[in-house]
Design an enzyme around this catalytic site. Structure first.
Site, PDB file in Angstrom:
ATOM      1  CD  GLU A 143      21.366 -51.045  -3.138  1.00 31.62           C
ATOM      2  OE1 GLU A 143      21.108 -49.587  -2.605  1.00 31.62           O
ATOM      3  OE2 GLU A 143      21.888 -51.154  -3.826  1.00 31.62           O
ATOM      4  CG  HIS A 178      27.819 -47.833   2.541  1.00 35.58           C
ATOM      5  ND1 HIS A 178      28.147 -49.057   3.007  1.00 35.58           N
ATOM      6  CD2 HIS A 178      26.914 -47.639   1.620  1.00 35.58           C
ATOM      7  CE1 HIS A 178      27.274 -49.973   2.205  1.00 35.58           C
ATOM      8  NE2 HIS A 178      26.521 -49.275   1.377  1.00 35.58           N
ATOM      9  NE  ARG A 233      23.319 -47.266   2.841  1.00 37.01           N
ATOM     10  CZ  ARG A 233      23.471 -46.911   1.567  1.00 37.01           C
ATOM     11  NH1 ARG A 233      23.609 -45.717   1.537  1.00 37.01           N
ATOM     12  NH2 ARG A 233      23.299 -47.573   0.674  1.00 37.01           N
ATOM     13  CG  HIS A 238      27.825 -43.906   1.771  1.00 34.61           C
ATOM     14  ND1 HIS A 238      28.841 -44.196   0.630  1.00 34.61           N
ATOM     15  CD2 HIS A 238      26.760 -43.939   1.008  1.00 34.61           C
ATOM     16  CE1 HIS A 238      28.050 -44.759  -0.344  1.00 34.61           C
ATOM     17  NE2 HIS A 238      26.863 -44.730  -0.158  1.00 34.61           N
ATOM     18  NE  ARG A 273      21.934 -41.606   0.109  1.00 32.90           N
ATOM     19  CZ  ARG A 273      22.438 -42.654  -0.525  1.00 32.90           C
ATOM     20  NH1 ARG A 273      21.897 -43.247  -1.595  1.00 32.90           N
ATOM     21  NH2 ARG A 273      23.365 -43.201   0.184  1.00 32.90           N
TER      22      ARG A 273
HETATM   23  C1  SIN Z   1      25.586 -49.065  -2.075  1.00 33.61           C
HETATM   24  O1  SIN Z   1      25.790 -49.871  -3.132  1.00 33.61           O
HETATM   25  O2  SIN Z   1      25.484 -49.771  -0.919  1.00 33.61           O
HETATM   26  C2  SIN Z   1      25.541 -47.915  -1.915  1.00 33.61           C
HETATM   27  C3  SIN Z   1      24.226 -47.185  -2.719  1.00 33.61           C
HETATM   28  C4  SIN Z   1      23.929 -46.090  -2.179  1.00 33.61           C
HETATM   29  O3  SIN Z   1      24.651 -45.253  -1.336  1.00 33.61           O
HETATM   30  O4  SIN Z   1      22.690 -45.430  -2.382  1.00 33.61           O
END
Ligand code: SIN
Length: 538
Positions: A113, A237, A283, A345, A380
């Site tokens: 991610e 997000h 992010r 988010h 985060r």
């Molecule tokens: C996601 O699956 O993109 C969210 C994961 C997160 O916010 O830690």
């Protein structure tokens, strides 16, 4: 000791349930849940749980990625605890039987991610949170030492304040709780109380959070005298699918880890050149870039493009997102672009806790999104939040275990007899509910327009004036109204809004999620947390 120590847990996501299960090995545990036991932000998490399990990964690399995402504001010791103890607790969860998705070698499959330089995210395909929630809820439902109460909402924590004149007490002895079915406010006394009530996504009109996320944990702790920290860092997000009438659908970052591109309405990949990790940048950077593209082009959405990827593999990895988009919105993500926009988010700040999840009040702990352990800093790292909940809930349990026989706990219990029942005062049934609904929308729009992804001092000052007025009006309404969930949520949200705006105004730099147009490049060299003390704001 005459009877076992009692523990009250407020909230039923991963932080609350993991703590409850640990505590129930020795103590008598009660969980209250504002809605159903499973209606939590944990259930909504798609991506998963980050842990450095791969041979090409290490605690040091996980730590480096976390600090990098946190933009210089993480507490390094807290991050070290997170990455090292987290690995063991993830293994423990697996041993307990949590069905993570496995790769061909029988080990948990690890996805990538944003901000992660290695594959690191344990998952249950795209419904990881839901699987974890179901797994833990099932154990809680069957545990002989745990009672749980659904549709019970904490109104206020019980402290010395309720026994006399003091404005803020120093000790928590449980909570006054609204039974939503009867409308009665009940007294839940406890030797130890854990706040694991999640975040406050509904501060904003567009959020990936469930309906329950109204900042209750932070608000009740703050009112009782706990300091909060770094509340200006609200994470958006980057990729939510926002239908016209239904709630937004999170599109997990793992989909970009799988190879999805971000494109604008002309098909241009706009993250290339912005950050070396392009779509997998941290992010804050991705959300801010999307916001800029939307403002520059006047479009309402940018797009996720998965059309170049193997269709069968994509469907197999993201079955929930695939089915939901296809069946409900006629979007086939293997053939069509997915329109997306950033959405509120995750609250990176929260109630100040130490390395053992202890708050400013004796007997009160906090964990999960309600708490500020210092691991998230100014932004985060994806999938660190479920890990944080595991680690710091476990630590809270260890602290209670070490303390439970001590005098301090015995003397707290001796105060319980003096706790009065809830005082209803002269409350009446309100007739102006339309005003309450209007106030909620107003808070959300002020926060979105003035305290969102891009901020200016002018907008923040404007937000402050408006939120102050709403705070006074809502407090007045609260004082004279028979309580229900809606008014309690509003009271909590407006406190959250106040703290967030004050925190944002006090940070004169751009850092992580707090981006001020006046100082776009300006990050001050020193690490400074924003601490808000209730004595100044209440
Ligand atoms: C996601 O699956 O993109 C969210 C994961 C997160 O916010 O830690």
């Amino acid at each position: 000791m005459s009877r076992k120590p009692s523990v009250l847990v407020i909230g039923s996501g991963l932080a609350g349930l993991f703590f409850a299960l640990k505590a129930a090995e020795e103590f008598v545990v009660t969980i209250i849940s504002k809605d159903g036991l499973d209606i939590t932000a944990t259930s909504y998490a798609q991506g998963g749980l980050a842990a450095a399990l791969s041979p090409e990964d290490s605690e040091e690399i996980h730590m480096r990625d976390t600090l990098e995402a946190g933009a210089g504001l993480c507490d390094e010791e807290a991050v070290r605890i997170l990455v090292s103890e987290g690995k063991h607790l993830v293994r423990e969860l697996i041993e307990m039987g949590m069905p993570f998705h496995l790769s061909e070698n029988g080990e948990p499959e690890l996805s990538r991610e944003g901000g992660h330089s290695r594959p690191r995210v344990l998952n249950a395909l795209d419904q990881t949170g839901k699987m974890i929630q179901n797994f833990l809820s099932e154990k809680v439902r069957n545990h002989p030492n745990i009672s749980f109460y659904e549709r019970y909402m904490a109104v206020d924590l019980i402290t010395e304040h309720h026994m006399g004149e003091v404005r803020f007490g120093t000790t928590c002895m449980g909570a006054y709780v609204l039974d939503q079915k009867s409308g009665e406010i009940k007294t839940f006394l406890a030797d130890y109380t854990m706040i694991a009530a999640g975040g406050g996504g509904h501060l904003y009109p567009v959020t990936t959070n469930p309906q329950v996320a109204t900042g209750d944990g932070v608000a009740i702790a703050f009112r009782a005298g706990c300091r909060v920290r770094n509340m200006e860092f609200y994470q958006f997000h980057p990729t939510a699918f926002v239908p016209a009438t239904e709630p937004p659908l999170l599109i997990t970052e793992a989909i970009r880890g799988h190879g999805a591109k971000l494109v604008d309405s002309n098909g241009n990949r706009f993250m290339v050149g912005v950050h070396p990790m392009a779509e997998l940048a941290p992010r804050d950077i991705v959300a801010r870039t999307i916001d800029k593209v939307l403002k520059a082009t006047g479009a309402e959405r940018v797009y996720l493009d998965l059309r170049h990827l193997d269709a069968a593999e994509t469907k197999a990895k993201f079955p929930h997102i695939y089915e939901t988009l296809k069946n409900n919105y006629q979007i086939d993500l293997t053939k069509d672009l997915i329109p997306i926009t950033p959405a509120a988010h995750y609250m990176c700040g929260g109630i100040i806790v130490d390395a053992w999840s202890r708050t400013d009040l004796e007997g009160l702990y906090a964990s999960g999104e309600s708490a500020s352990t210092g691991v998230h800093g100014a932004n985060r790292l994806a999938s660190n939040s479920l890990l944080e909940a595991l680690v710091f809930s476990n630590r809270a349990y260890l602290d209670i275990q070490a303390k439970a026989g001590e005098e301090e706990y015995q003397s707290r219990r001796s105060m319980h007899a003096a706790i009065p029942l809830w005082n209803k005062g002269g409350a009446e049934n309100a007739s102006e509910w339309v005003l309450v609904h209007h106030d909620l929308k107003e808070i959300q729009h002020i926060m979105w327009d003035y305290v969102g992804i891009l901020r200016t001092r002018f907008r923040l000052e404007r937000a402050k004036r408006r939120i102050e007025l709403l705070y006074q009006e809502i407090d007045d309404f609260y004082q004279r109204t028979v309580l229900n969930r809606e008014i309690l949520e509003m009271r909590n949200l407006v406190i959250l809004a106040r703290i967030t705006v004050f925190s944002a105004l006090s940070r004169r730099e751009s850092r992580g999620l707090h981006f001020m147009q006046e100082y776009p490049e300006n990050r001050t060299p020193s690490r400074r947390d924003t601490v808000i003390d209730p004595a100044f704001l209440c």
